[in-house]
Design a protein around this motif. Structure first.
Motif, PDB file in Angstrom:
ATOM      1  N   ARG A  29       0.809  -1.209   0.000  1.00 18.59           N
ATOM      2  CA  ARG A  29       0.000   0.000   0.000  1.00 18.59           C
ATOM      3  C   ARG A  29       0.849   1.269   0.000  1.00 18.59           C
ATOM      4  NH1 ARG A  29      -4.352  -0.892   4.683  1.00 18.59           N
ATOM      5  NH2 ARG A  29      -5.263   0.961   3.726  1.00 18.59           N
ATOM      6  N   TYR A  30       2.175   1.104  -0.103  1.00 17.02           N
ATOM      7  CA  TYR A  30       3.076   2.241  -0.093  1.00 17.02           C
ATOM      8  C   TYR A  30       3.705   2.450  -1.459  1.00 17.02           C
ATOM      9  CZ  TYR A  30       2.919   2.516   4.980  1.00 17.02           C
ATOM     10  OH  TYR A  30       2.510   2.676   6.276  1.00 17.02           O
ATOM     11  N   THR A  31       3.722   3.681  -1.907  1.00 15.95           N
ATOM     12  CA  THR A  31       4.547   4.061  -3.045  1.00 15.95           C
ATOM     13  C   THR A  31       5.988   4.138  -2.555  1.00 15.95           C
ATOM     14  OG1 THR A  31       2.811   5.245  -4.231  1.00 15.95           O
ATOM     15  CG2 THR A  31       5.077   5.961  -4.619  1.00 15.95           C
ATOM     16  N   MET A  32       6.891   3.554  -3.322  1.00 15.16           N
ATOM     17  CA  MET A  32       8.303   3.489  -2.929  1.00 15.16           C
ATOM     18  C   MET A  32       9.148   4.324  -3.881  1.00 15.16           C
ATOM     19  SD  MET A  32       8.119   1.570  -0.320  1.00 15.16           S
ATOM     20  CE  MET A  32       9.878   1.350  -0.041  1.00 15.16           C
ATOM     21  N   GLY A  33      10.153   4.954  -3.318  1.00 12.60           N
ATOM     22  CA  GLY A  33      11.024   5.789  -4.140  1.00 12.60           C
ATOM     23  C   GLY A  33      12.475   5.588  -3.790  1.00 12.60           C
ATOM     24  N   TRP A  34      13.326   5.952  -4.738  1.00  6.89           N
ATOM     25  CA  TRP A  34      14.766   6.028  -4.517  1.00  6.89           C
ATOM     26  C   TRP A  34      15.201   7.471  -4.771  1.00  6.89           C
ATOM     27  CZ3 TRP A  34      17.831   2.337  -2.484  1.00  6.89           C
ATOM     28  CH2 TRP A  34      17.386   1.012  -2.524  1.00  6.89           C
ATOM     29  N   PHE A  35      16.013   7.963  -3.878  1.00  9.37           N
ATOM     30  CA  PHE A  35      16.620   9.280  -3.998  1.00  9.37           C
ATOM     31  C   PHE A  35      18.124   9.122  -3.823  1.00  9.37           C
ATOM     32  CE2 PHE A  35      12.976  12.239  -3.795  1.00  9.37           C
ATOM     33  CZ  PHE A  35      11.967  11.331  -3.494  1.00  9.37           C
ATOM     34  N   ARG A  36      18.862  10.129  -4.218  1.00 10.18           N
ATOM     35  CA  ARG A  36      20.309  10.091  -4.011  1.00 10.18           C
ATOM     36  C   ARG A  36      20.816  11.470  -3.647  1.00 10.18           C
ATOM     37  NH1 ARG A  36      22.236   8.944 -10.288  1.00 10.18           N
ATOM     38  NH2 ARG A  36      21.775  11.033 -11.112  1.00 10.18           N
ATOM     39  N   GLN A  37      21.946  11.464  -2.975  1.00 14.83           N
ATOM     40  CA  GLN A  37      22.565  12.722  -2.575  1.00 14.83           C
ATOM     41  C   GLN A  37      24.074  12.586  -2.692  1.00 14.83           C
ATOM     42  OE1 GLN A  37      21.381  14.221   1.282  1.00 14.83           O
ATOM     43  NE2 GLN A  37      21.955  16.302   0.707  1.00 14.83           N
ATOM     44  N   ALA A  38      24.632  13.405  -3.550  1.00 11.85           N
ATOM     45  CA  ALA A  38      26.073  13.442  -3.721  1.00 11.85           C
ATOM     46  C   ALA A  38      26.669  14.476  -2.765  1.00 11.85           C
ATOM     47  CB  ALA A  38      26.413  13.796  -5.165  1.00 11.85           C
ATOM     48  N   PRO A  39      27.938  14.348  -2.414  1.00  7.99           N
ATOM     49  CA  PRO A  39      28.565  15.311  -1.503  1.00  7.99           C
ATOM     50  C   PRO A  39      28.418  16.745  -2.008  1.00  7.99           C
ATOM     51  CG  PRO A  39      29.997  13.432  -1.824  1.00  7.99           C
ATOM     52  CD  PRO A  39      28.861  13.275  -2.797  1.00  7.99           C
ATOM     53  N   GLY A  40      27.926  17.607  -1.144  1.00  7.83           N
ATOM     54  CA  GLY A  40      27.787  19.006  -1.489  1.00  7.83           C
ATOM     55  C   GLY A  40      26.600  19.339  -2.370  1.00  7.83           C
ATOM     56  N   GLU A  42      22.221  18.728  -3.303  1.00  6.95           N
ATOM     57  CA  GLU A  42      20.915  18.489  -2.702  1.00  6.95           C
ATOM     58  C   GLU A  42      20.436  17.068  -3.028  1.00  6.95           C
ATOM     59  OE1 GLU A  42      19.121  23.044  -2.698  1.00  6.95           O
ATOM     60  OE2 GLU A  42      18.219  21.501  -3.947  1.00  6.95           O
ATOM     61  N   ARG A  43      19.539  16.598  -2.192  1.00  6.88           N
ATOM     62  CA  ARG A  43      18.921  15.303  -2.448  1.00  6.88           C
ATOM     63  C   ARG A  43      18.163  15.354  -3.772  1.00  6.88           C
ATOM     64  NH1 ARG A  43      15.607  12.985   2.523  1.00  6.88           N
ATOM     65  NH2 ARG A  43      16.270  15.087   3.061  1.00  6.88           N
ATOM     66  N   TRP A 102       2.070  10.102  -7.442  1.00  7.51           N
ATOM     67  CA  TRP A 102       3.190  10.371  -8.335  1.00  7.51           C
ATOM     68  C   TRP A 102       3.932  11.585  -7.794  1.00  7.51           C
ATOM     69  CZ3 TRP A 102       4.253   7.222 -12.370  1.00  7.51           C
ATOM     70  CH2 TRP A 102       3.223   6.373 -12.793  1.00  7.51           C
ATOM     71  N   SER A 103       5.156  11.421  -7.401  1.00  7.87           N
ATOM     72  CA  SER A 103       5.883  12.562  -6.872  1.00  7.87           C
ATOM     73  C   SER A 103       7.384  12.371  -6.972  1.00  7.87           C
ATOM     74  CB  SER A 103       5.502  12.811  -5.404  1.00  7.87           C
ATOM     75  OG  SER A 103       6.239  13.905  -4.883  1.00  7.87           O
ATOM     76  N   ARG A 104       8.052  13.445  -7.343  1.00  9.01           N
ATOM     77  CA  ARG A 104       9.501  13.514  -7.310  1.00  9.01           C
ATOM     78  C   ARG A 104       9.986  14.297  -6.083  1.00  9.01           C
ATOM     79  NH1 ARG A 104       8.263  13.845 -12.862  1.00  9.01           N
ATOM     80  NH2 ARG A 104       9.544  12.492 -14.179  1.00  9.01           N
ATOM     81  N   ARG A 105       9.063  14.742  -5.267  1.00  3.93           N
ATOM     82  CA  ARG A 105       9.409  15.565  -4.097  1.00  3.93           C
ATOM     83  C   ARG A 105       9.714  14.693  -2.892  1.00  3.93           C
ATOM     84  NH1 ARG A 105       6.606  20.150  -2.406  1.00  3.93           N
ATOM     85  NH2 ARG A 105       5.427  18.701  -1.105  1.00  3.93           N
ATOM     86  N   PHE A 106      10.873  14.893  -2.288  1.00  2.00           N
ATOM     87  CA  PHE A 106      11.208  14.058  -1.138  1.00  2.00           C
ATOM     88  C   PHE A 106      10.259  14.341   0.028  1.00  2.00           C
ATOM     89  CE2 PHE A 106      13.133  16.999   1.851  1.00  2.00           C
ATOM     90  CZ  PHE A 106      13.609  18.039   1.070  1.00  2.00           C
ATOM     91  N   GLN A 107       9.663  15.531   0.045  1.00  2.73           N
ATOM     92  CA  GLN A 107       8.745  15.873   1.142  1.00  2.73           C
ATOM     93  C   GLN A 107       7.496  14.999   1.170  1.00  2.73           C
ATOM     94  OE1 GLN A 107      10.007  17.967  -1.129  1.00  2.73           O
ATOM     95  NE2 GLN A 107      10.615  19.919  -0.229  1.00  2.73           N
ATOM     96  N   ASP A 108       7.185  14.350   0.057  1.00  3.07           N
ATOM     97  CA  ASP A 108       5.976  13.531  -0.014  1.00  3.07           C
ATOM     98  C   ASP A 108       6.187  12.104   0.486  1.00  3.07           C
ATOM     99  OD1 ASP A 108       5.020  15.149  -3.109  1.00  3.07           O
ATOM    100  OD2 ASP A 108       4.446  15.611  -1.033  1.00  3.07           O
TER     101      ASP A 108
END
Length: 122
Positions: A29-40, A42-43, A102-108
């Protein structure tokens, strides 16, 4: 609780598969996402997959190279990464948000795992 794994060191052009195991019984029941953050930096959104219907969303920078998938019977989401480039180097985080959206926002995404480091050497 989300547990990501599978990161490592790979050469340019190589492949890695990340996994993220969830302890939640209602994982489907959860939408799953992958994000990444490189040094210096933003996510950054990488990919997402909706609930049981499995529709996917990708960042333009990874489209055609990365594939997100999920196995609801194992409470696990995967990120298959092919044709890796040095600019893919980052900590990769899995995230979950309840419901289908549908979201690309990490806040969601309300739930996050620890990062797994991917390093692509040139």
């Amino acid at each position: 609780q989300l547990q990501a794994s599978g990161g490592g060191l790979v050469q340019t052009g190589g492949s890695l598969r990340l996994s993220c195991a969830a302890s939640e019984r209602t994982f489907s029941r959860y939408t799953m996402g992958w994000f990444r953050q490189a040094p210096g930096k933003e996510r950054e959104f990488v990919a997402a997959i909706t609930t049981s219907d499995g529709n996917t969303l990708y960042a333009n920078s990874v489209k055609g190279r990365f594939t997100i998938s999920r196995d609801n019977s194992k409470n696990t989401v995967y990120l298959q990464m092919n044709s890796l480039k040095p600019e893919d180097t980052a900590d990769y985080y899995c995230a979950a948000g309840f419901g289908r959206f549908w979201s690309r926002r990490f806040q969601d995404y309300g739930y996050w795992g620890q990062g797994t480091l991917v390093t692509v050497s040139s």
